[in-house]
Design a protein around this motif. Structure first.
Motif, PDB file in Angstrom:
ATOM      1  N   UNK A   1       1.085  -1.282  -0.056  1.00  9.47           N
ATOM      2  CA  UNK A   1       0.052   0.083  -0.110  1.00  9.47           C
ATOM      3  C   UNK A   1       0.673   1.306   0.196  1.00  9.47           C
ATOM      4  N   UNK A   2       0.171   2.378   0.109  1.00  9.68           N
ATOM      5  CA  UNK A   2       0.734   3.681   0.094  1.00  9.68           C
ATOM      6  C   UNK A   2       1.502   4.086   1.432  1.00  9.68           C
ATOM      7  N   UNK A   3       2.217   5.235   1.384  1.00  8.31           N
ATOM      8  CA  UNK A   3       2.667   5.530   2.800  1.00  8.31           C
ATOM      9  C   UNK A   3       1.770   6.055   3.804  1.00  8.31           C
TER      10      UNK A   3
ATOM     11  N   UNK B   1      -4.611   0.063  -0.173  1.00 15.67           N
ATOM     12  CA  UNK B   1      -3.923  -1.036   0.112  1.00 15.67           C
ATOM     13  C   UNK B   1      -4.332  -1.914  -1.216  1.00 15.67           C
ATOM     14  N   UNK B   2      -3.400  -3.019  -1.453  1.00 16.32           N
ATOM     15  CA  UNK B   2      -3.726  -3.852  -2.371  1.00 16.32           C
ATOM     16  C   UNK B   2      -2.972  -5.347  -1.976  1.00 16.32           C
ATOM     17  N   UNK B   3      -3.764  -6.237  -2.661  1.00 13.76           N
ATOM     18  CA  UNK B   3      -2.984  -7.680  -2.627  1.00 13.76           C
ATOM     19  C   UNK B   3      -2.845  -8.175  -4.123  1.00 13.76           C
ATOM     20  N   UNK B   4      -1.911  -9.142  -4.162  1.00 10.56           N
ATOM     21  CA  UNK B   4      -1.711  -9.584  -5.564  1.00 10.56           C
ATOM     22  C   UNK B   4      -1.626 -11.140  -5.150  1.00 10.56           C
ATOM     23  N   UNK B   5      -2.227 -11.989  -6.030  1.00  7.51           N
ATOM     24  CA  UNK B   5      -2.376 -13.263  -5.811  1.00  7.51           C
ATOM     25  C   UNK B   5      -1.508 -14.410  -6.545  1.00  7.51           C
ATOM     26  N   UNK B   6      -0.605 -13.854  -7.324  1.00 10.05           N
ATOM     27  CA  UNK B   6       0.369 -14.368  -8.287  1.00 10.05           C
ATOM     28  C   UNK B   6       1.951 -14.196  -7.966  1.00 10.05           C
ATOM     29  N   UNK B   7       2.859 -14.827  -8.576  1.00 15.44           N
ATOM     30  CA  UNK B   7       4.183 -14.603  -8.583  1.00 15.44           C
ATOM     31  C   UNK B   7       4.733 -13.123  -9.649  1.00 15.44           C
ATOM     32  N   UNK B   8       4.920 -12.363  -9.004  1.00 15.04           N
ATOM     33  CA  UNK B   8       5.370 -10.901  -9.984  1.00 15.04           C
ATOM     34  C   UNK B   8       6.559 -11.407 -10.771  1.00 15.04           C
ATOM     35  N   UNK B   9       6.632 -10.632 -11.913  1.00 16.82           N
ATOM     36  CA  UNK B   9       7.897 -10.501 -12.933  1.00 16.82           C
ATOM     37  C   UNK B   9       8.430  -9.364 -12.496  1.00 16.82           C
TER      38      UNK B   9
ATOM     39  N   UNK C   1      -7.779  -4.494  -4.712  1.00 21.61           N
ATOM     40  CA  UNK C   1      -7.745  -3.200  -4.053  1.00 21.61           C
ATOM     41  C   UNK C   1      -8.275  -3.557  -2.810  1.00 21.61           C
ATOM     42  N   UNK C   2      -7.810  -3.452  -1.581  1.00 18.44           N
ATOM     43  CA  UNK C   2      -8.196  -4.099  -0.264  1.00 18.44           C
ATOM     44  C   UNK C   2      -8.725  -2.827   0.526  1.00 18.44           C
ATOM     45  N   UNK C   3      -8.424  -1.387   0.047  1.00 20.55           N
ATOM     46  CA  UNK C   3      -8.939  -0.383   0.753  1.00 20.55           C
ATOM     47  C   UNK C   3      -9.287   0.580  -0.116  1.00 20.55           C
TER      48      UNK C   3
ATOM     49  N   UNK D   1       5.373  -2.651  -1.598  1.00 18.97           N
ATOM     50  CA  UNK D   1       4.989  -3.866  -0.937  1.00 18.97           C
ATOM     51  C   UNK D   1       5.297  -4.161   0.482  1.00 18.97           C
ATOM     52  N   UNK D   2       4.530  -4.874   1.234  1.00 18.68           N
ATOM     53  CA  UNK D   2       5.006  -5.167   2.618  1.00 18.68           C
ATOM     54  C   UNK D   2       6.275  -5.580   2.793  1.00 18.68           C
ATOM     55  N   UNK D   3       6.538  -6.537   2.008  1.00 20.71           N
ATOM     56  CA  UNK D   3       7.915  -7.472   2.023  1.00 20.71           C
ATOM     57  C   UNK D   3       8.523  -7.272   0.770  1.00 20.71           C
ATOM     58  N   UNK D   4       9.165  -6.122   0.326  1.00 19.44           N
ATOM     59  CA  UNK D   4       9.856  -6.136  -1.006  1.00 19.44           C
ATOM     60  C   UNK D   4      11.048  -6.907  -1.063  1.00 19.44           C
ATOM     61  N   UNK D   5      11.519  -7.343   0.148  1.00 17.49           N
ATOM     62  CA  UNK D   5      12.717  -8.076   0.050  1.00 17.49           C
ATOM     63  C   UNK D   5      12.732  -9.561  -0.874  1.00 17.49           C
ATOM     64  N   UNK D   6      11.405  -9.942  -1.008  1.00 14.43           N
ATOM     65  CA  UNK D   6      11.135 -10.947  -1.661  1.00 14.43           C
ATOM     66  C   UNK D   6      11.190 -10.896  -3.133  1.00 14.43           C
TER      67      UNK D   6
END
Length: 131
Positions: free
Chosen positions: A6-8, A13-21, A51-53, A95-100
């Motif tokens: 989500x934003x700052x 807020x958003x969610x994605x259900x697939x592996x990003x490229x 979009x969850x929010x 993303x909440x966990x951009x390290x992945x």
């Protein structure tokens, strides 16, 4: 796999259900849209995005693309090309966990700033789009 983000300010807020490229984008349009030396984009099928929010505000950033951002805090959130309605990009930093989400290639390589050295060992692709 489900990823969220989500934003700052937290309004959008958003969610994605697939592996990003994921890739680095060096084009001057992405630089200006993000205020940075390059963008890091995570592409997903449009149908896997929720979009969850609140939804972002969208604006046409070029004759071929639209970008989404939070109208409250200004965070850039998305990029979509008219020619590819089946996929949409999220900025990895939102993303909440951009390290992945590790970039796998460079895009807009001819427009790369000479002092940017991350991802030099990755494959390169070019774009003709310029601001």
């Amino acid at each position: 796999m489900e990823l969220s983000g989500g934003c700052l300010c937290g309004k959008v807020r958003f969610s994605v259900g697939s592996e990003p490229r994921v890739h680095y984008c060096h084009c001057d349009m992405c630089r200006r849209a993000t205020g940075s030396a390059f963008a890091v984009l995570a592409w997903v099928p449009t149908e896997s995005l929720n979009w969850t929010a609140a939804m972002p505000t969208f604006r046409r950033s070029s004759p071929i693309a639209e970008r989404g951002f939070c109208s409250d805090c200004g965070t850039p959130l998305s990029l979509g090309y008219d020619a590819s309605p089946g996929e949409t990009a999220r900025h990895v930093g939102t993303f909440d966990e951009p390290e992945h989400l590790e970039p796998r290639y460079n895009y807009g390589s001819r427009q790369r700033l000479g002092w940017v050295c991350c991802g030099m060992d990755l494959p390169h692709r070019d774009t003709e789009e310029r601001r």
